[in-house]
Design an enzyme around this catalytic site. Structure first.
Site, PDB file in Angstrom:
ATOM      1  N   ARG A 146       0.865  -1.174   0.000  1.00  9.86           N
ATOM      2  CA  ARG A 146       0.000   0.000   0.000  1.00  9.86           C
ATOM      3  C   ARG A 146       0.907   1.231   0.000  1.00  9.86           C
ATOM      4  O   ARG A 146       2.027   1.193   0.505  1.00  9.86           O
ATOM      5  CB  ARG A 146      -0.909   0.018   1.225  1.00  9.86           C
ATOM      6  CG  ARG A 146      -1.810  -1.213   1.355  1.00  9.86           C
ATOM      7  CD  ARG A 146      -2.607  -1.163   2.650  1.00  9.86           C
ATOM      8  NE  ARG A 146      -3.477  -2.330   2.792  1.00  9.86           N
ATOM      9  CZ  ARG A 146      -3.126  -3.455   3.420  1.00  9.86           C
ATOM     10  NH1 ARG A 146      -1.900  -3.555   3.956  1.00  9.86           N
ATOM     11  NH2 ARG A 146      -3.968  -4.462   3.518  1.00  9.86           N
ATOM     12  N   LYS A 170      -2.059  -2.623   8.173  1.00 14.06           N
ATOM     13  CA  LYS A 170      -3.176  -2.142   8.974  1.00 14.06           C
ATOM     14  C   LYS A 170      -3.125  -2.758  10.370  1.00 14.06           C
ATOM     15  O   LYS A 170      -2.768  -3.918  10.534  1.00 14.06           O
ATOM     16  CB  LYS A 170      -4.499  -2.504   8.284  1.00 14.06           C
ATOM     17  CG  LYS A 170      -4.710  -1.782   6.950  1.00 14.06           C
ATOM     18  CD  LYS A 170      -6.044  -2.147   6.341  1.00 14.06           C
ATOM     19  CE  LYS A 170      -6.278  -1.387   5.038  1.00 14.06           C
ATOM     20  NZ  LYS A 170      -7.582  -1.739   4.417  1.00 14.06           N
ATOM     21  N   HIS A 241      -2.575   2.345  -5.829  1.00  8.91           N
ATOM     22  CA  HIS A 241      -3.282   1.087  -5.609  1.00  8.91           C
ATOM     23  C   HIS A 241      -3.394   0.282  -6.899  1.00  8.91           C
ATOM     24  O   HIS A 241      -3.515  -0.940  -6.862  1.00  8.91           O
ATOM     25  CB  HIS A 241      -4.670   1.356  -5.028  1.00  8.91           C
ATOM     26  CG  HIS A 241      -5.054   0.372  -3.968  1.00  8.91           C
ATOM     27  ND1 HIS A 241      -4.427   0.301  -2.745  1.00  8.91           N
ATOM     28  CD2 HIS A 241      -5.993  -0.613  -3.960  1.00  8.91           C
ATOM     29  CE1 HIS A 241      -4.966  -0.666  -2.020  1.00  8.91           C
ATOM     30  NE2 HIS A 241      -5.900  -1.245  -2.741  1.00  8.91           N
ATOM     31  N   ARG A 244      -0.560  -1.925  -7.025  1.00  6.06           N
ATOM     32  CA  ARG A 244      -0.794  -3.050  -6.101  1.00  6.06           C
ATOM     33  C   ARG A 244      -1.662  -4.104  -6.781  1.00  6.06           C
ATOM     34  O   ARG A 244      -1.385  -5.301  -6.714  1.00  6.06           O
ATOM     35  CB  ARG A 244      -1.461  -2.517  -4.842  1.00  6.06           C
ATOM     36  CG  ARG A 244      -1.799  -3.560  -3.770  1.00  6.06           C
ATOM     37  CD  ARG A 244      -2.236  -2.821  -2.511  1.00  6.06           C
ATOM     38  NE  ARG A 244      -2.968  -3.638  -1.558  1.00  6.06           N
ATOM     39  CZ  ARG A 244      -2.394  -4.381  -0.613  1.00  6.06           C
ATOM     40  NH1 ARG A 244      -1.065  -4.411  -0.520  1.00  6.06           N
ATOM     41  NH2 ARG A 244      -3.122  -5.081   0.242  1.00  6.06           N
ATOM     42  N   HIS A 267      -3.559  -9.268   3.370  1.00  8.78           N
ATOM     43  CA  HIS A 267      -5.004  -9.407   3.519  1.00  8.78           C
ATOM     44  C   HIS A 267      -5.312 -10.319   4.706  1.00  8.78           C
ATOM     45  O   HIS A 267      -4.741 -11.407   4.826  1.00  8.78           O
ATOM     46  CB  HIS A 267      -5.632 -10.021   2.257  1.00  8.78           C
ATOM     47  CG  HIS A 267      -5.680  -9.076   1.108  1.00  8.78           C
ATOM     48  ND1 HIS A 267      -5.818  -9.488  -0.209  1.00  8.78           N
ATOM     49  CD2 HIS A 267      -5.627  -7.718   1.049  1.00  8.78           C
ATOM     50  CE1 HIS A 267      -5.837  -8.448  -1.002  1.00  8.78           C
ATOM     51  NE2 HIS A 267      -5.724  -7.358  -0.264  1.00  8.78           N
ATOM     52  N   TYR A 276      -8.700 -11.539  -7.373  1.00  7.92           N
ATOM     53  CA  TYR A 276      -7.738 -11.600  -8.478  1.00  7.92           C
ATOM     54  C   TYR A 276      -7.908 -12.863  -9.308  1.00  7.92           C
ATOM     55  O   TYR A 276      -7.492 -12.897 -10.466  1.00  7.92           O
ATOM     56  CB  TYR A 276      -6.315 -11.474  -7.932  1.00  7.92           C
ATOM     57  CG  TYR A 276      -6.097 -10.139  -7.263  1.00  7.92           C
ATOM     58  CD1 TYR A 276      -6.018  -8.970  -8.016  1.00  7.92           C
ATOM     59  CD2 TYR A 276      -6.019 -10.030  -5.878  1.00  7.92           C
ATOM     60  CE1 TYR A 276      -5.859  -7.738  -7.409  1.00  7.92           C
ATOM     61  CE2 TYR A 276      -5.855  -8.808  -5.258  1.00  7.92           C
ATOM     62  CZ  TYR A 276      -5.778  -7.662  -6.027  1.00  7.92           C
ATOM     63  OH  TYR A 276      -5.635  -6.437  -5.426  1.00  7.92           O
TER      64      TYR A 276
END
Length: 309
Positions: A146, A170, A241, A244, A267, A276
């Site tokens: 990110r 995160k 992004h 990414r 994730h 994806y």
């Protein structure tokens, strides 16, 4: 109810390591939930039933709240009611049997391999800024970070000899992400020449720095990326992004294990990474339709006539 909300917010701040924005969003969602309960004549949230939660979600939909936001509301409610049970303040979780509202997920947009190559070739490596920018772009595409993770990298987060870096994602969660050979080489060149020139006598823990010696910001990198995309002749909308997405899509297209891609992207849920596979399926379908003679949209290409000799 507000007292219980304060206790829950204190709990998730201390125990779950959620970001400040996520905590604030959950607090706002629960405040709206309490208002809807009161509108239904219920002042004690510990006595809420499944019908009350369903009515709340229905009310959100009537107000124009989208499915994804409704799903976030339900996640906030689930966490709150589980907290009440754990603290023995309630006996039953009214969200237990409710399905998460789902909307059709938009397939992520990404760059082709050719566009990525053009973008990565855009910085002028004869300059210190160009060396830095080349290293940043190579790292971003090599790792799928990110933009906040990229800008937050410190020199000590690199293990170039081993070929990986430590990304802080995160909730302050750390993960190891491999670095490719080209990215390692460009970072080494940047560290040996461009970074010392940009810093001068200043000191900084940040890996990528500006001429003022400060760490790069997300906004600064966004402007940089748009400038290089224009130079590379990429006319489609671009963002950090999108690189990414390109990283993940290109890996999955070449048969990368989905669990490995999930770990590299950071994730929490494999379902997030599975988008994806849908991108790959969509591309396979377009190739099939273009080239298979039994597809519905196949148009045979005219054969060249041989000229008489």
């Amino acid at each position: 109810m507000e007292g219980l909300l304060d206790a829950y917010i204190a709990f998730i701040r201390a125990e779950r390591g959620l970001s400040g924005k996520t905590v604030d969003a959950y607090a706002a969602d629960l405040t709206v939930y309490f208002a809807d309960l009161r509108a239904r004549g219920l002042d004690d949230v510990t006595r809420a039933k499944q019908d009350d939660v369903s009515a709340h979600l229905l009310a959100l939909g009537k107000r124009g709240v989208g499915k994804r936001s409704q799903a976030r509301h339900l996640a906030a409610l689930r966490g709150f009611h589980r907290f009440l049970i754990a603290e023995r303040l309630a006996e039953k979780d009214p969200t237990e049997d409710l399905d998460t509202p789902r909307s059709a997920r938009k397939l992520p947009s990404f760059l082709t391999l050719e566009e990525v190559e053009q973008l990565l070739a855009a910085p002028d490596e004869r300059t210190t800024a160009g060396q830095r920018d080349k290293a940043m772009l190579e790292v971003l595409y090599a790792t799928g970070l990110r933009v906040s993770e990229l800008c937050g990298l410190g020199v000590n987060d690199l293990q170039l000899t081993a070929g990986y870096l430590v990304a802080k994602g995160k909730g302050a969660k750390e993960r190891l992400v491999p670095l490719g050979r080209v990215a390692v080489e460009k970072v080494q060149e940047y560290l040996s020449v461009a970074r010392p020139a940009l810093l001068g006598r200043r000191q900084s823990r940040a890996l990528f720095v500006t001429p003022r010696g400060a760490g790069f910001t997300r906004q600064g990198f966004w402007k940089l990326l748009k400038r290089y995309a224009l130079k590379a002749g990429i006319l489609k909308p671009i963002s950090p992004h999108k690189l990414r997405h390109s990283f993940a899509t290109h890996l999955v297209e070449r048969g990368a294990d989905l669990r490995a891609v999930q770990q590299m992207l950071g994730h929490a849920d494999l379902a997030t990474t599975q988008i994806y596979t849908h991108v790959n399926s969509a591309r396979l379908r377009s190739v099939y339709d273009e080239f298979h003679p039994r597809s519905d949209v196949f148009v045979p290409k005219a054969k060249k006539r041989k000229t008489a000799t």
